[in-house]
Scaffold this motif. Structure first.
Motif, PDB file in Angstrom:
ATOM      1  N   ASN A 426       1.063  -1.226  -0.094  1.00  0.00           N
ATOM      2  CA  ASN A 426       0.168  -0.329  -0.311  1.00  0.00           C
ATOM      3  C   ASN A 426       1.074   1.131  -0.034  1.00  0.00           C
ATOM      4  N   GLY A 427       0.377   2.254  -0.305  1.00  0.00           N
ATOM      5  CA  GLY A 427       1.221   3.841  -0.453  1.00  0.00           C
ATOM      6  C   GLY A 427       2.070   3.530  -1.526  1.00  0.00           C
ATOM      7  N   ALA A 540       0.948   7.278   2.287  1.00  0.00           N
ATOM      8  CA  ALA A 540      -0.599   6.569   1.597  1.00  0.00           C
ATOM      9  C   ALA A 540      -1.195   8.402   1.162  1.00  0.00           C
TER      10      ALA A 540
END
Length: 690
Positions: A426-427, A540
C-alpha cells in the motif's frame, strides 16, 4: 500527650487556609503517630504535590489508596501528581478510576485535558462533553472543547462551542479574545474585528487584542482604521519592534509611503542585525517608483554584509524577493528596470555578489526568450559562479541528453547494484539516497518517522552511495527496528576521479539517476525524499492529489526569478510510474550522466537538472502535468501527507542527543491514537517549530 487526630484536623485547617509551612509538621506528626491513616497519607501527599515534591506525593497518596481505594478524591489527586511527574498513562488510569467511583465535571475535565496532552484529541473531546453535561455553564471547559475541535480541523464546531460559552459569560476577556481569534482564522474579518473591540472594552490589559484587531482590519481591507489602532498600540511600547513593524505595514497599505519608511528607518536602529527593515524599505521604495532609493538601500545592505552584520548574500536575497513579487504581479518590465542599477551598484562592492546579480539578469533574459543576452550575462558571471556552466539555454538540455555517449551511459547503469527489493502492499515506495555517513546519522530517524505513521505493508528503498564493509549489517539492524515498513536497498560506488566537492554534488543528485530504474522495478508510485528529513503522516496520504492527469508532484517555483537553479526543489517528490514521468526522469538521468562523464559536477546541478528537464518537457509538449507541493511554515503538504526537512537544526548543539532520546521513546511506545501527538514529539526533538 498530643491527640494525633486533633493534629490532623488542625493541619487540614491550616492547609485549607494556604498556610502550608505550618501544616506540614503537623501532618508529619500525625502520620508518625498514625502511620497507616489514609486521610493523613492523602492530605500530606496533596501538600507535597502543591510544593513540587510530586514523587513523594505519589508515594503517600498511593499508600492511602492501598488502604482506602474507594475514594474518588484520592485517585484524582494521585492523577495530578502522576501527571506532574510525566507519567501520563498512569495519571489517565487514576482519573478513570476516580470517575468510576465519583463522576464529576472536574474529573472529566481533568481527564480531557490529560488526554489532549497525550494526543488523544477525539477521546479528550468526548470527556469535555461529559463534563459539560454535568456543568453546562463552565466556560473553561467549553473553551478547551473548542480548542480540541480546532485541533481536529472542525473550526465551525469550535466557533459554535465558543459562542455557547459566550452566552454563559458575555464579558469574559479570554473568551472574547479566543472567539475573535477563531473568527479571524476562519476568515470572518468583520466578526473578528467586533470581537477584538469587545475584548478591549472588557479587558484591563488588551494589547494582544488590539494588535489582532489591527491585523484583522487590514485583512478586511480597512487600513486607515488599522493604522489608528496600531498607532495606539505602538505608542504604549514605542521600542517594541513587532508593534512598529505592524504599524509600518498598515501605513504602507494605507498609502503613507513616507510614514512607513520613517518607521522602517527607526526599526533599523532598534534591530540592527535584522535585515527585515532594509528588505521592506527596498520593497516599498520600488513599489513607489523610487528606484534610486531602492538601489541605495540594497547597496547599504551589501556594505553592511561585507562588514559582517548580515549574511553576505542578503542583498541578493532581497533582490530576488522583490523580483518575485513583481513577477507575481506580471510586471516583468519593472524587474527589467530594477536589475541593471543593482548590477552596476554591486560591481564596486563585492565581485561574487555582482556575479549573482548578473545571474538574475541572465535569468530574466532567458524568461523573456533572449538566449543571447542570457548567455552573455552567464558568461560574465561564470568565473565566480561555476555552476552556470550547467544551465542550458534554448534546446541545450535536449541536445546534451541526446548526445550522451553509450559507453558513459552503460558505465553509469552498471554501477547500480540491487541487494533486495521490498514488496509494496500500500502507499508509495518511499525512496531515499545517501552516503554511508548520512545513513548512520539520519537513516534511523528517517525510517523511524516513516514507520511511526505507516500501515503494515509499507515499502521503503534506500540507495546507499559508497557503502562500507558494515553497510549490509547496518541496513539489517535498521530493518529490525521497523514494525510496519519493509526495507529494500541498493548501492553504488561514486565515479572515480571526482574531487571531494564533486562527490558531494554527486550525492545530491544520485537518487534522480535511479528514479527510472526504481519506477520500473517496483511498478508502484514513488515518494522520493531527502534522508535528512522526517515523514509526519501515512505516506499513502501523499498520493491523494495524484491522478492520470496529474502524475507528478514536486516543489515547483515557476515564478522564481532565480528559477534556473532553484525552480524545482528535489527534497520531496511524489510520482506515479506513468510513461511520461519515467520518460522525463530518463532524460534528466541522461543529462546528469553527461556531466559525470566530463567529471564536471558543481553545486546546484541537482536542481538545475530538474528545472531544465521539466522546462524541456514543457517545450516538447510531452511532459507530465506537475502539481506544486506547497509549504506551510516548515511543513510540506501533499494531499494528506506531511513532510519536514531538517535544515540548520542538524548542526545545533544537542541535536544528536535529542534525536537519540526520541528514537528510544518511539521504540518503547506504540503510535498515539492521534498522529498529531507523534508529529509534535518529532518536531520538538528536531527543533522545528511549525
Amino acid at each position: 500527650m498530643t491527640d494525633p487526630i486533633a493534629q490532623l484536623r488542625q493541619a487540614a485547617t491550616l492547609h485549607q487556609a494556604g498556610r502550608l509551612a505550618e501544616a506540614e509538621p503537623l501532618y508529619a506528626a500525625a502520620l508518625a503517630a498514625l502511620p497507616g491513616h489514609p486521610d493523613a497519607l492523602h492530605l500530606y501527599g496533596v501538600l507535597c504535590a502543591q510544593t513540587g515534591r510530586n514523587a513523594r506525593a505519589v508515594e503517600l497518596i498511593g499508600a492511602a489508596i492501598a488502604r482506602k481505594g474507594d475514594s474518588g478524591a484520592y485517585h484524582a489527586n494521585l492523577a495530578r501528581a502522576l501527571r506532574a511527574e510525566g507519567r501520563l498513562a498512569e495519571a489517565a488510569g487514576s482519573l478513570r478510576r476516580a470517575i468510576a467511583l465519583q463522576p464529576s465535571a472536574d474529573a472529566f475535565f481533568s481527564l480531557g485535558n490529560l488526554l489532549k496532552q497525550m494526543g488523544h484529541i477525539e477521546e479528550a473531546l468526548t470527556r469535555f462533553h461529559h463534563a459539560l453535561i454535568l456543568l453546562p455553564e463552565a466556560v473553561e471547559i467549553r473553551m478547551n472543547a473548542a480548542a480540541a475541535q480546532e485541533a481536529l480541523g472542525r473550526r465551525g464546531a469550535a466557533l459554535r462551542q465558543l459562542r455557547a460559552a459566550l452566552a454563559c459569560a458575555p464579558a469574559a476577556p479570554a473568551l472574547l479574545f479566543n472567539l475573535a481569534r477563531t473568527e479571524q482564522a476562519a476568515g470572518h474579518a468583520d466578526q473578528a474585528a467586533r470581537g477584538y473591540r469587545r475584548t478591549l472594552r472588557t479587558a484591563a490589559e488588551g494589547e494582544d487584542a488590539a494588535i489582532n484587531l489591527g491585523q484583522t482590519l487590514l485583512e478586511a481591507g480597512r487600513p486607515v482604521e488599522a493604522v489608528d489602532v496600531l498607532r495606539r498600540c505602538a505608542a504604549l511600547a514605542p521600542d517594541r519592534p513587532d508593534r512598529l513593524l505592524a504599524l509600518a505595514n498598515a501605513l504602507r497599505q494605507a498609502g503613507d509611503v513616507d510614514g512607513c519608511l520613517t518607521l522602517f528607518h527607526r526599526l533599523k536602529a532598534l534591530t540592527p542585525t535584522d535585515p527585515t527593515p532594509w528588505q521592506r524599505s527596498a520593497e516599498v521604495q520600488e513599489a513607489a517608483g523610487r528606484l534610486d532609493a531602492c538601489t541605495a538601500t540594497l547597496l547599504d545592505v551589501a556594505r553592511l554584509s561585507r562588514q559582517g552584520r548580515f549574511h553576505w548574500k542578503t542583498a541578493y536575497y532581497h533582490l530576488v524577493r522583490i523580483g518575485n513579487l513583481l513577477i507575481g504581479q506580471g510586471r516583468l518590465d519593472r524587474v527589467a528596470a530594477l536589475l541593471p542599477p543593482a548590477v552596476a551598484a554591486f560591481r564596486g562592492i563585492d565581485a561574487e555578489l555582482h556575479a549573482w546579480a548578473l545571474f538574475l539578469q541572465g535569468s530574466l533574459a532567458a524568461r523573456l526568450g533572449d538566449a543571447a543576452a542570457a548567455q552573455d550575462a552567464f558568461r560574465r558571471a561564470k568565473p565566480h559562479l561555476p555552476f552556470l556552466v550547467h544551465i542550458p539555454t534554448g534546446d541545450g538540455f535536449a541536445r546534451r541528453a541526446e548526445a550522451l555517449p553509450p559507453a558513459a551511459d552503460a558505465e553509469s547503469e552498471a554501477a547500480f547494484v540491487l541487494e533486495r527489493a521490498a514488496r509494496p502492499e500500500n502507499g508509495p515506495v518511499v525512496v531515499a539516497s545517501c552516503d554511508s555517513g548520512y545513513l548512520e546519522r539520519f537513516g534511523p530517524l528517517f525510517l523511524a518517522s516513516l514507520d511511526r505513521f505507516s500501515t503494515p505493508g509499507q515499502a521503503a528503498h534506500l540507495h546507499i552511495l559508497d557503502p562500507r564493509p558494515d553497510t549490509a549489517a547496518r541496513v539489517a539492524a535498521l530493518e529490525k527496528r521497523l514494525r510496519h515498513v519493509r526495507l529494500g536497498w541498493s548501492h553504488e560506488t561514486s565515479p572515480a576521479g571526482l574531487t571531494p566537492q564533486a562527490r558531494t554534488t554527486f550525492y545530491t543528485f544520485a537518487r534522480f539517476l535511479r528514479v527510472p530504474r526504481l519506477a520500473r522495478l517496483y511498478r508502484a508510485p514513488l515518494l522520493v525524499a531527502d534522508i535528512d528529513a522526517c515523514l509526519l503522516s501515512d505516506p499513502a496520504g501523499f498520493l491523494a492529489p495524484l491522478s492520470a492527469a496529474n502524475p507528478l508532484a514536486l516543489q515547483y517555483f515557476p515564478d522564481n526569478l532565480a528559477r534556473l537553479y532553484d525552480g524545482v526543489g528535489g527534497g520531496l517528490m511524489v510520482l506515479r510510474p506513468d510513461p511520461a514521468v519515467i520518460a522525463l526522469f530518463e532524460r534528466i538521468r541522461r543529462f546528469l550522466v553527461s556531466w559525470i562523464a566530463e567529471r564536471r559536477l558543481h553545486y546546484f546541478l541537482d536542481q538545475i537538472a530538474l528545472t531544465a528537464g521539466t522546462d524541456d518537457a514543457a517545450r516538447r509538449g510531452d511532459g507530465p502535468s506537475i502539481l506544486p507541493i506547497p509549504t506551510e511554515n516548515r511543513l510540506f503538504r501533499c494531499g494528506d501527507g506531511l513532510f519536514v526537512q531538517i535544515l540548520t537544526e542538524k548542526d545545533q548543539p544537542g541535536f544528536a542527543a535529542s534525536v537519540a532520546a526520541l528514537l528510544d521513546r518511539l521504540e518503547r511506545t506504540g503510535p498515539a491514537p492521534d498522529p498529531a501527538f507523534d508529529r509534535g514529539l518529532i518536531l520538538k526533538a528536531i527543533g522545528v517549530t511549525a
